[in-house]
Design a protein around this motif. Structure first.
Motif, short mmCIF file in Angstrom:
data_model
loop_
_atom_site.label_atom_id
_atom_site.label_comp_id
_atom_site.label_asym_id
_atom_site.label_seq_id
_atom_site.Cartn_x
_atom_site.Cartn_y
_atom_site.Cartn_z
N ILE A 14 -3.27 2.05 -7.89
CA ILE A 14 -3.54 0.58 -6.75
C ILE A 14 -4.21 -0.27 -7.46
O ILE A 14 -3.45 -1.34 -6.22
CB ILE A 14 -5.21 1.35 -6.21
N ASN A 61 1.03 -1.30 -0.28
CA ASN A 61 0.19 0.53 -0.42
C ASN A 61 0.91 0.91 0.24
O ASN A 61 0.25 2.04 -0.29
CB ASN A 61 -0.71 -0.57 1.30
N ARG A 119 1.86 2.58 -3.42
CA ARG A 119 0.63 3.19 -4.50
C ARG A 119 1.05 4.97 -4.17
O ARG A 119 1.30 5.47 -5.11
CB ARG A 119 -0.58 3.26 -3.52
N SER A 124 -0.69 -2.77 -7.02
CA SER A 124 -0.60 -3.11 -6.12
C SER A 124 -1.35 -4.01 -5.10
O SER A 124 -0.87 -5.45 -4.39
CB SER A 124 -0.50 -2.50 -5.18
#
Length: 454
Positions: free
Chosen positions: A424, A400, A403, A427
């Motif tokens: 997004i 995360n 991102r 990932s």
């Protein structure tokens, strides 16, 4: 308790499905609160959607914070139930409520004293949009947050003892109330004035309050686990520490996710209110996938937690295999729906010509990663049920975090705004592949302690 499912014997597929279905429906209902708001608020225009989206990010952060109590309590209660120690399970339940109350109180204070600063992070230049976001945050971020915390902890604890039906019926009643209140308070009816975005907030917070009341009534009427909670007894700090320790990695993971989403939302905001509206609506549509898979993850968590506590290792392994197959099927369906039917799905919420192409792009790009997100959910549930909450948290946090630089990099290319959505999606694909692979390596390395059953 008549709704409690014995997870320690019988068909694995049957018991897992019996536990999972109400949880998935409950997750869908919780998501539907926001979807209902979006449908009605969307009729006010994209600016109103942007205001709700901006405030909603902070509510996600609050939910992430008290997930420490919810998930820590659920896992420890499931382990204690599997061990056959009801008294220990009740003390863990009390510790979950106390931790959750402390977190909710801190967040409420933050909203009361910092709401203007929080909303200003989104740089909403239109005064009405800014004021609507402030109103929505103040209403849902105070009373709404407290009720939501109580409901989430109740849901986690009921799941931990093997009863997923009771939270479903209570939450469903709240949704029905929300369906009635939203149009009445947003647009007005008879002597009731049109409150706009503030009306949506009141409807949501009020519905959550009714759900809390129904949980309390249900506890009073039922004979069993919750009627005997030692709520007013002095609690050994060991219970609080173990609940905190078990839930903390999950809480950190969720806070990182919501905090990083706030950063992503700030980047998206630089593309204008339409982009914010697209992210909010697109995220709600996509949440149909991750709410269902997340609900199934909770079922896997409880099932594996009880069987691991009882040292029924073969059932633990079989449960994961079954869950993974089911999540592969669900993820494939979600991927096909979002990639093949993006336009009709997005138009349910917003039909503005300037926004629709952006929404279609969002759904198609994020649709690619749905399959991987679903298998990530089954692996997360399995790790959490084993008490290994750090592993899925590390994987989630690392990818995360990826991102942010990836979104900044890709959005500066010809992809533009789509570059953020690709960051997004990429990932999510990485998380699904790596966490599932890690789980199989973990199984092989540790042999799950033993191959024998009690």
């Amino acid at each position: 308790m008549k709704n409690t499912t014995n997870l320690l014997e019988g068909s694995i597929l049957g018991k897992l499905a019996k536990l999972a279905l109400p949880i998935m429906l409950t997750s869908f209902i919780q998501m539907a609160y926001n979807l209902v708001d979006m449908i009605w608020v969307g009729k006010l225009g994209s600016a109103a959607v942007a205001s709700v989206g901006a405030a909603g990010i902070f509510l996600w952060i609050a939910d992430s914070c008290y997930s420490v109590a919810k998930m820590g309590g659920q896992i420890k209660v499931a382990h204690a139930i599997g061990e056959g120690d009801q008294e220990k399970a009740r003390y863990f339940a009390v510790s979950a409520f106390r931790l959750g109350s402390a977190v909710a109180a801190l967040f409420i204070l933050l909203v009361i004293f910092g709401h203007q600063l929080m909303v200003s992070l989104f740089q909403l230049t239109d005064p009405k949009t800014h004021n609507d976001a402030v109103a929505y945050l103040l209403i849902t971020g105070t009373a709404g947050v407290f009720f939501s915390m109580v409901n989430q902890v109740f849901t986690g604890l009921y799941t931990g003892i093997g009863d997923s039906k009771s939270p479903f019926w209570v939450t469903a009643a709240g949704l029905i109330l929300n369906l009635v209140l939203d149009p009445v308070l947003i647009f007005g009816l008879g002597p009731i004035p049109a409150l706009g975005v503030a009306g949506a907030a009141i409807a949501t917070a009020g519905s959550q309050g009714i759900v809390t009341l129904l949980f309390l009534v249900m506890v009073f009427l039922q004979k069993g686990f919750f009627r005997s909670l030692p709520l007013f007894k002095r609690l050994d700090r060991t219970y609080l520490k173990q609940t905190w320790k078990m839930g903390l990695p999950i809480g950190i993971q969720n806070v990182f996710m919501s905090g990083l989403s706030l950063i992503i939302a700030s980047i998206v905001a630089s593309w204008g209110a339409n982009a914010v509206a697209v992210q909010k609506v697109g995220g709600q549509v996509e949440s149909l996938s991750w709410m269902i898979s997340g609900g199934f993850s909770m079922a896997v968590n409880a099932f594996i937690g009880q069987n691991y506590g009882a040292k029924m290792i073969k059932r633990v392994k079989s449960a994961y295999q079954t869950a993974t197959v089911l999540m592969l099927i669900w993820g494939t369906l979600c991927t096909l729906a979002l990639t093949l039917l993006p336009s009709p799905i997005f138009q349910i919420f917003i039909r503005e010509d300037a926004v629709l192409p952006m929404g279609v792009s969002y759904l198609q790009i994020l649709g690619i990663s749905q399959l991987f997100m679903c298998i990530e959910a089954s692996s997360t549930g399995a790790f959490n049920g084993l008490g290994e909450t750090k592993i899925p948290s590390v994987v989630s946090i690392v990818f995360n975090l990826m991102r942010i630089p990836l979104a900044l990099l890709l959005s500066r290319t010809s992809l533009g705004l789509d570059g953020i959505w690709w960051a997004i999606s990429i990932s999510s694909i990485c998380k699904g592949i790596i966490l599932t692979t890690w789980y199989f390596i973990y199984i092989r390395k540790h042999h799950l302690l033993a191959e024998t059953e009690n």
